[in-house]
Write an enzyme that holds these catalytic residues in place. Structure first.
Site, PDB file in Angstrom:
ATOM      1  CE  LYS A 135      -0.808  -4.538  -5.077  1.00 59.49           C
ATOM      2  NZ  LYS A 135      -1.760  -3.594  -5.702  1.00 59.49           N
ATOM      3  CG  HIS A 138       3.486   3.232  -3.630  1.00 65.67           C
ATOM      4  ND1 HIS A 138       3.335   4.591  -3.734  1.00 65.67           N
ATOM      5  CD2 HIS A 138       3.765   2.793  -4.883  1.00 65.67           C
ATOM      6  CE1 HIS A 138       3.499   4.960  -5.003  1.00 65.67           C
ATOM      7  NE2 HIS A 138       3.753   3.887  -5.708  1.00 65.67           N
ATOM      8  CG  HIS A 141       0.845   3.508   1.641  1.00 69.41           C
ATOM      9  ND1 HIS A 141       1.289   2.657   0.664  1.00 69.41           N
ATOM     10  CD2 HIS A 141      -0.505   3.375   1.666  1.00 69.41           C
ATOM     11  CE1 HIS A 141       0.259   2.030   0.124  1.00 69.41           C
ATOM     12  NE2 HIS A 141      -0.840   2.452   0.717  1.00 69.41           N
TER      13      HIS A 141
END
Length: 585
Positions: A135, A138, A141
Site C-alpha cells: 500500500k 499513507h 504514517h
C-alpha cells in the site's frame, strides 16, 4: 547549572547537594523585565511539598532562606520570589562560563549536565513508521515516522543504545485479496517501475470485486497457500515486499530517516503458534463457543475484558504476532525499554498486549511503552484531499520554491529544489511538534510556511543567517573572551536562555514530547533576531561574534535531535529569498 553550586545551599537547607539539583532551575527569559538567572523552588525542598503548603507559607520560607544566604564572587544578588529564592549571577562570570561551556561541548551541549548524572544509559528498541506493504505510504504514517525518529534521536543524543525497527504490515488476509487482484489486473512491468502506485491501483480494483463470493474464496485460498509456503505464491508475495521496501527507503531518505531493522508480521507467523501453545500451557487461552481463542484480562476473571488471540481455524491475529515479536526482540536485543509509536486509536491494542505479556510472566512488560499521537486534519494539496505522503513532500517542495521565487530579493543557489525540500520539511516537522503529541491538530500550509513567527522556516532562516555571518566575519575560536563588552540586555537574555537547555532536554527525555525543545529553539531564534538589531557583529569586538557562534552551536545541538537531516547542509544564501528584512522576534 554548574554556576550555582548546590553545595552552597545544602548547609543552609540541611540537605545533600544531590537533592537540590532538580530543585534549582534557570529562570525563563522575559521580554518585559529583567529576570534572575536561577531560582530555587521552596515547595520541592520542603517535606510537605506544594500540596500542603499555603502560598504565604512558601513565601515566608523563601524570605527566611534568602536572608540567611550571602552574595559572593559568583552570586551578585539574592531575592525572594513567589515561593522561590532567586539568584542573579555575576554578569561577566555568566557570559564567560556559558560561552565556554557551549563552545566546549558543541553538539553535546546540555547532555553533560548534572541533571543526567543519575540517568543510566540504556538499550532502547523503538518501533515506528510501520506502513503496510503493498500500500502506498499513507499520510497517517508521517507522524509515526517523524515522532519515532525524534525519540530515537533524543535517546542517541543522551548516550543510549538505540535500535530503530520498522515493523511492516506484510501478512494477513489482505495479501490473499491482493494476490488474486494481481493475478487478474496486475502488470509485471508496472510493478517494477512504480510498485506502490500499481499495487494500490490493483488493491482498489479487487476490493470492488470482493463482494463476489467466488473472489472471497480465491483470496482465502491464496492466503492459505501463502501460509503453507507454496513456492509460487510466496515468490509473488516476496516481490510485493521487496519492491515496496525499496520505494519506502527512497521516501525515508527524503525525510532524513533510517532504520536498523526492517521487520514484519511475516517473520512471526510460526512463532505466533508457539505463543498460542505457551498461553494454553499457562491456562490463559480460553475457547469461545465459535472456537476463537481469547485471553481473559479482567481482574475478576469474568470475561468483562478479554483479548482475541486466535481465529476459529487456529491461525494467529495481529496481537498474537505482536506478542511473538516482543518476546523475540527481548531475546535478540536484551533491551531496557521498548517504545511503540502509533496513533492513539491503537491504545487499547497495546494495553492488551502489555497485559498479556505480564500474565505470561514477562515482568519486562512494565518497561514497554506506547507513545500515542493524534490525527492531522485538513492536509490538502492543490488537487484536493491528500492521501499519500509523497504527495505531501512534493507539495511542500513546490510551495516553498514558489515562496522563494516570489521574494523581493533573489540570489542564485546551487540546488533550489533540495533547499526548498529541506526548508519545507522543517516547516512540516515544527508545525507538527509545537503541541502535545496526543492532540489532533488542524494543518495549514500558509501557517506552516510563513517566514515570520513560530515556524520551521523562521528557525531555518535564523540558522542560515547566523552561519552566513560566521562566513563573512570569521568564526575562529577565541582562547580568552573579553566579557566586559557582553553586558547589553539582549546579550544577557541570549545567555540566560542558553542556560535553560539542559532542563528542556531533561524534560523531553522524561515525557518524550518534542514541544519543549521546539519552544526552546523558537525562543532562542527570536532572541537572536532581537540581538541582531542591537548587537551588530560587523565592526564590533570579536567577542560579539563569540555570542553569535554560541547561539549557532546551541541551535545545532537541539536541532539535530528534532531531525537527522543536518541544517548545516543548507546554503546560507537561501535566506535572501525570504525578503530583505530579517524576521522579527
Amino acid at each position: 547549572m554548574g554556576l550555582l553550586a548546590p553545595c552552597l545551599l545544602s548547609k543552609v537547607l540541611d540537605l545533600p547537594p544531590e537533592n537540590l539539583i532538580k530543585s534549582i532551575s534557570a529562570v525563563p527569559v522575559s521580554k518585559k523585565r529583567h529576570v534572575a538567572d536561577f531560582q530555587l523552588s521552596i515547595a520541592s525542598v520542603t517535606e510537605d511539598g506544594s500540596s500542603n503548603c499555603l502560598a504565604q507559607d512558601l513565601q515566608l520560607q523563601a524570605q527566611k532562606i534568602a536572608e540567611r544566604l550571602r552574595c559572593d564572587a559568583v552570586v551578585s544578588e539574592i531575592s525572594a520570589g513567589q515561593g522561590t529564592v532567586n539568584f542573579t549571577i555575576n554578569r561577566e562570570l555568566l557570559a564567560k562560563t556559558v560561552l565556554q561551556q557551549v563552545l566546549k561541548d558543541g553538539s553535546e551541549y546540555g547532555v553533560k549536565s548534572e541533571l543526567f548524572s543519575t540517568v543510566p544509559r540504556q538499550k532502547a528498541v523503538i518501533e515506528f513508521s510501520s506502513p503496510n506493504i503493498a500500500k502506498k505510504f499513507h499520510i497517517g504514517h508521517l507522524r509515526s515516522t517523524i515522532v519515532g525518529n525524534f525519540i530515537a534521536n533524543l535517546k542517541v543524543a543522551l548516550g543510549h543504545e538505540v535500535t530503530r525497527i520498522n515493523y511492516l504490515g506484510d501478512w494477513g488476509m489482505q495479501f490473499g485479496l491482493l494476490g488474486v487482484g494481481f493475478q487478474q489486473f496486475g502488470d509485471t512491468e508496472k510493478l517494477k517501475s512504480s510498485p506502490l502506485q500499481h499495487l494500490f491501483e490493483v488493491y482498489v480494483q479487487i476490493n470492488k470485486a470482493a463482494e463476489d463470493e467466488n473472489t472471497k474464496k480465491l483470496a482465502k485460498d491464496f492466503f492459505r497457500k501463502l501460509e503453507e509456503h507454496d513456492e509460487q505464491t510466496l515468490s509473488l508475495w516476496k516481490q510485493f515486499r521487496d519492491f515496496s521496501i525499496e520505494e519506502y527507503i527512497r521516501i525515508y531518505k527524503r525525510l532524513g530517516v533510517h532504520f536498523d531493522e526492517y521487520s514484519g508480521e511475516s517473520l512471526y507467523q510460526e512463532k505466533s503458534q508457539e505463543v498460542l501453545k505457551m498461553l494454553e500451557n499457562k491456562g490463559l487461552l480460553q475457547k469461545t463457543t465459535k472456537g476463537t481463542g481469547i485471553v481473559d484480562l479482567s481482574e475478576k476473571k469474568d470475561l468483562s475484558s478479554f483479548s482475541t488471540v486466535m481465529r476459529s481455524d487456529g491461525t494467529s491475529l495481529y496481537i498474537t504476532r505482536d506478542l511473538a515479536a516482543a518476546i523475540d526482540r527481548m531475546n535478540k536485543h536484551s533491551w531496557d525499554t521498548m517504545i511503540y509509536v502509533t496513533d492513539k486509536s491503537q491504545s487499547n491494542h497495546f494495553q492488551h498486549l502489555f497485559q498479556i505479556l505480564k500474565l505470561m510472566g514477562y515482568d519486562w512488560a512494565e518497561r514497554c511503552q506506547h507513545v500515542s499521537f493524534g490525527l492531522v486534519q485538513g492536509m490538502k494539496t492543490r488537487r484536493g484531499e491528500v492521501i499519500f505522503l509523497e504527495d505531501v513532500l512534493n507539495e511542500v517542495r513546490s510551495r516553498m520554491l514558489q515562496n522563494m521565487a516570489s521574494a523581493k530579493t533573489t540570489k542564485e543557489i546551487e540546488n533550489p529544489m533540495e533547499t526548498a525540500e529541506k526548508v519545507g520539511l522543517a516547516a512540516l516537522i515544527i508545525q507538527d511538534f509545537r503541541g502535545l503529541l496526543s492532540s489532533d491538530y488542524q494543518f495549514s500550509w500558509d501557517r506552516a510556511l510563513q517566514s515570520r513567527g513560530d515556524t520551521g522556516v523562521f528557525l531555518q532562516y535564523t540558522h542560515a543567517r547566523l552561519h552566513s555571518l560566521e562566513q563573512m566575519h570569521g568564526n575562529e575560536q577565541l582562547t580568552d573572551v573579553n566579557v566586559a563588552c557582553l553586558q547589553e540586555p539582549d546579550a544577557i537574555s541570549v545567555l540566560q536562555h542558553l542556560l535553560r537547555y539542559d532542563e528542556v532536554l531533561y524534560r523531553s527525555s522524561q515525557d518524550l514530547q518534542p514541544k519543549h525543545i521546539v519552544s526552546y529553539l523558537l525562543t532562542l531564534s527570536h532572541l537572536a533576531a532581537m540581538a541582531h538589531k542591537t548587537l551588530p557583529v560587523k565592526g564590533s569586538a570579536p567577542e560579539l561574534a563569540q555570542v553569535q557562534h554560541g547561539v549557532v552551536t546551541g541551535l545545532e545541538a537541539a536541532r539535530g535531535i528534532l531531525e537527522e537531516q543536518s541544517v548545516r547542509a543548507l546554503p546560507t544564501q537561501w535566506c535572501n529569498h525570504l525578503g530583505e528584512h530579517a524576521p522579527a522576534g
